[in-house]
Motif scaffolding. Structure first.
Motif, PDB file in Angstrom:
ATOM      1  N   CYS A   9       0.816  -1.222   0.000  1.00 52.61           N
ATOM      2  CA  CYS A   9       0.000   0.000   0.000  1.00 52.61           C
ATOM      3  C   CYS A   9       0.849   1.270   0.000  1.00 52.61           C
ATOM      4  O   CYS A   9       0.369   2.330  -0.401  1.00 52.61           O
ATOM      5  N   VAL A  10       2.089   1.171   0.453  1.00 51.41           N
ATOM      6  CA  VAL A  10       2.928   2.359   0.567  1.00 51.41           C
ATOM      7  C   VAL A  10       3.084   3.020  -0.806  1.00 51.41           C
ATOM      8  O   VAL A  10       3.442   2.377  -1.780  1.00 51.41           O
ATOM      9  N   ASP A  11       2.777   4.293  -0.871  1.00 52.24           N
ATOM     10  CA  ASP A  11       2.832   5.120  -2.079  1.00 52.24           C
ATOM     11  C   ASP A  11       1.780   4.747  -3.121  1.00 52.24           C
ATOM     12  O   ASP A  11       1.862   5.191  -4.267  1.00 52.24           O
ATOM     13  N   VAL A  12       0.777   3.950  -2.734  1.00 53.73           N
ATOM     14  CA  VAL A  12      -0.315   3.598  -3.646  1.00 53.73           C
ATOM     15  C   VAL A  12      -1.620   4.194  -3.129  1.00 53.73           C
ATOM     16  O   VAL A  12      -2.272   4.962  -3.807  1.00 53.73           O
ATOM     17  N   MET A  13      -2.016   3.836  -1.947  1.00 53.44           N
ATOM     18  CA  MET A  13      -3.232   4.312  -1.284  1.00 53.44           C
ATOM     19  C   MET A  13      -4.437   4.399  -2.210  1.00 53.44           C
ATOM     20  O   MET A  13      -5.014   5.454  -2.423  1.00 53.44           O
ATOM     21  N   VAL A  49     -11.180  -6.122  -1.585  1.00 49.79           N
ATOM     22  CA  VAL A  49     -11.255  -4.994  -2.517  1.00 49.79           C
ATOM     23  C   VAL A  49      -9.909  -4.304  -2.734  1.00 49.79           C
ATOM     24  O   VAL A  49      -9.787  -3.442  -3.599  1.00 49.79           O
ATOM     25  N   CYS A  50      -8.889  -4.687  -1.972  1.00 51.29           N
ATOM     26  CA  CYS A  50      -7.567  -4.062  -2.108  1.00 51.29           C
ATOM     27  C   CYS A  50      -6.919  -4.519  -3.420  1.00 51.29           C
ATOM     28  O   CYS A  50      -6.600  -5.694  -3.585  1.00 51.29           O
ATOM     29  N   PRO A  51      -6.692  -3.596  -4.364  1.00 50.01           N
ATOM     30  CA  PRO A  51      -6.155  -3.987  -5.670  1.00 50.01           C
ATOM     31  C   PRO A  51      -4.684  -4.401  -5.637  1.00 50.01           C
ATOM     32  O   PRO A  51      -4.212  -5.042  -6.578  1.00 50.01           O
ATOM     33  N   VAL A  52      -3.964  -4.061  -4.575  1.00 53.16           N
ATOM     34  CA  VAL A  52      -2.546  -4.429  -4.498  1.00 53.16           C
ATOM     35  C   VAL A  52      -2.303  -5.525  -3.454  1.00 53.16           C
ATOM     36  O   VAL A  52      -1.156  -5.843  -3.140  1.00 53.16           O
ATOM     37  N   HIS A  95       4.030   6.533  10.269  1.00 53.73           N
ATOM     38  CA  HIS A  95       4.887   5.874  11.250  1.00 53.73           C
ATOM     39  C   HIS A  95       6.329   6.080  10.773  1.00 53.73           C
ATOM     40  O   HIS A  95       6.586   6.092   9.560  1.00 53.73           O
ATOM     41  N   PRO A  96       7.288   6.266  11.665  1.00 49.29           N
ATOM     42  CA  PRO A  96       8.675   6.486  11.252  1.00 49.29           C
ATOM     43  C   PRO A  96       9.231   5.407  10.310  1.00 49.29           C
ATOM     44  O   PRO A  96      10.019   5.719   9.421  1.00 49.29           O
ATOM     45  N   TYR A  97       8.794   4.167  10.484  1.00 47.53           N
ATOM     46  CA  TYR A  97       9.276   3.101   9.597  1.00 47.53           C
ATOM     47  C   TYR A  97       8.849   3.376   8.157  1.00 47.53           C
ATOM     48  O   TYR A  97       9.647   3.290   7.221  1.00 47.53           O
ATOM     49  N   VAL A  98       7.581   3.733   7.973  1.00 38.97           N
ATOM     50  CA  VAL A  98       7.053   4.027   6.622  1.00 38.97           C
ATOM     51  C   VAL A  98       7.703   5.290   6.073  1.00 38.97           C
ATOM     52  O   VAL A  98       8.099   5.344   4.905  1.00 38.97           O
ATOM     53  N   ALA A  99       7.834   6.300   6.904  1.00 41.76           N
ATOM     54  CA  ALA A  99       8.436   7.563   6.461  1.00 41.76           C
ATOM     55  C   ALA A  99       9.870   7.349   5.971  1.00 41.76           C
ATOM     56  O   ALA A  99      10.333   8.053   5.071  1.00 41.76           O
ATOM     57  N   GLY A 100      10.565   6.383   6.539  1.00 44.54           N
ATOM     58  CA  GLY A 100      11.944   6.122   6.159  1.00 44.54           C
ATOM     59  C   GLY A 100      12.130   5.191   4.987  1.00 44.54           C
ATOM     60  O   GLY A 100      13.267   4.995   4.518  1.00 44.54           O
ATOM     61  N   LEU A 101      11.053   4.629   4.478  1.00 46.28           N
ATOM     62  CA  LEU A 101      11.156   3.728   3.324  1.00 46.28           C
ATOM     63  C   LEU A 101      11.488   4.512   2.055  1.00 46.28           C
ATOM     64  O   LEU A 101      11.007   5.641   1.880  1.00 46.28           O
ATOM     65  N   PRO A 102      12.255   3.908   1.135  1.00 52.48           N
ATOM     66  CA  PRO A 102      12.465   4.577  -0.151  1.00 52.48           C
ATOM     67  C   PRO A 102      11.146   4.580  -0.925  1.00 52.48           C
ATOM     68  O   PRO A 102      10.243   3.801  -0.624  1.00 52.48           O
ATOM     69  N   PRO A 103      11.007   5.448  -1.914  1.00 51.99           N
ATOM     70  CA  PRO A 103       9.785   5.462  -2.725  1.00 51.99           C
ATOM     71  C   PRO A 103       9.502   4.079  -3.294  1.00 51.99           C
ATOM     72  O   PRO A 103      10.411   3.382  -3.735  1.00 51.99           O
ATOM     73  N   GLN A 104       8.234   3.700  -3.245  1.00 53.94           N
ATOM     74  CA  GLN A 104       7.806   2.390  -3.732  1.00 53.94           C
ATOM     75  C   GLN A 104       7.234   2.524  -5.141  1.00 53.94           C
ATOM     76  O   GLN A 104       6.701   3.557  -5.499  1.00 53.94           O
ATOM     77  N   GLY A 105       7.322   1.459  -5.898  1.00 58.41           N
ATOM     78  CA  GLY A 105       6.766   1.448  -7.244  1.00 58.41           C
ATOM     79  C   GLY A 105       7.697   2.057  -8.255  1.00 58.41           C
ATOM     80  O   GLY A 105       8.828   2.388  -7.982  1.00 58.41           O
ATOM     81  N   GLU A 106       7.158   2.230  -9.433  1.00 55.33           N
ATOM     82  CA  GLU A 106       7.862   2.802 -10.577  1.00 55.33           C
ATOM     83  C   GLU A 106       9.079   2.041 -10.872  1.00 55.33           C
ATOM     84  O   GLU A 106      10.137   1.961 -10.650  1.00 55.33           O
TER      85      GLU A 106
END
Length: 106
Positions: A9-13, A49-52, A95-106
């Motif tokens: 879900c990160v960077d998809v929402m 219903v979650c597409p990812v 959350h700090p863990y999510v904030a510290g992740l590199p951009p997802q996708g692409e």
């Protein structure tokens, strides 16, 4: 027990889960969505219903994403239990863990 939103879900929402949730317990962070563990009624409406395929029942969360169990719970340490995501609106933070992740996708 509760449902958990993991890395896909990160960077998809997509937010299809938000529309499906009957108790409004899916909150919007900056880069991902979070399910409030105390407000979730474990109905499972969000999962199909979650597409990812980012939503898992707690016992079914893949080991490689096990950190998201605490990420989802700890996200609510500061905001508590607002009683509905629509009332609160987007939080503008993660959350700090999510904030510290590199951009997802692409």
């Amino acid at each position: 027990m509760t449902y958990i939103i993991a890395l896909p879900c990160v960077d998809v929402m997509d937010r299809a889960c938000v529309d499906e949730c009957p108790v409004d317990c899916i909150y919007e962070g900056e880069r991902t969505l979070y399910i409030h563990p105390d407000e979730c009624v474990d109905c499972g409406a969000c999962e199909p219903v979650c597409p990812v395929e980012a939503i898992y029942y707690e016992d079914d969360l893949p080991e490689e994403w096990s950190v998201f169990e605490s990420v989802n719970a700890e996200f609510f340490d500061d905001i508590g239990s607002p009683g509905g995501a629509q009332r609160l609106g987007p939080t503008g933070s993660d959350h700090p863990y999510v904030a510290g992740l590199p951009p997802q996708g692409e």
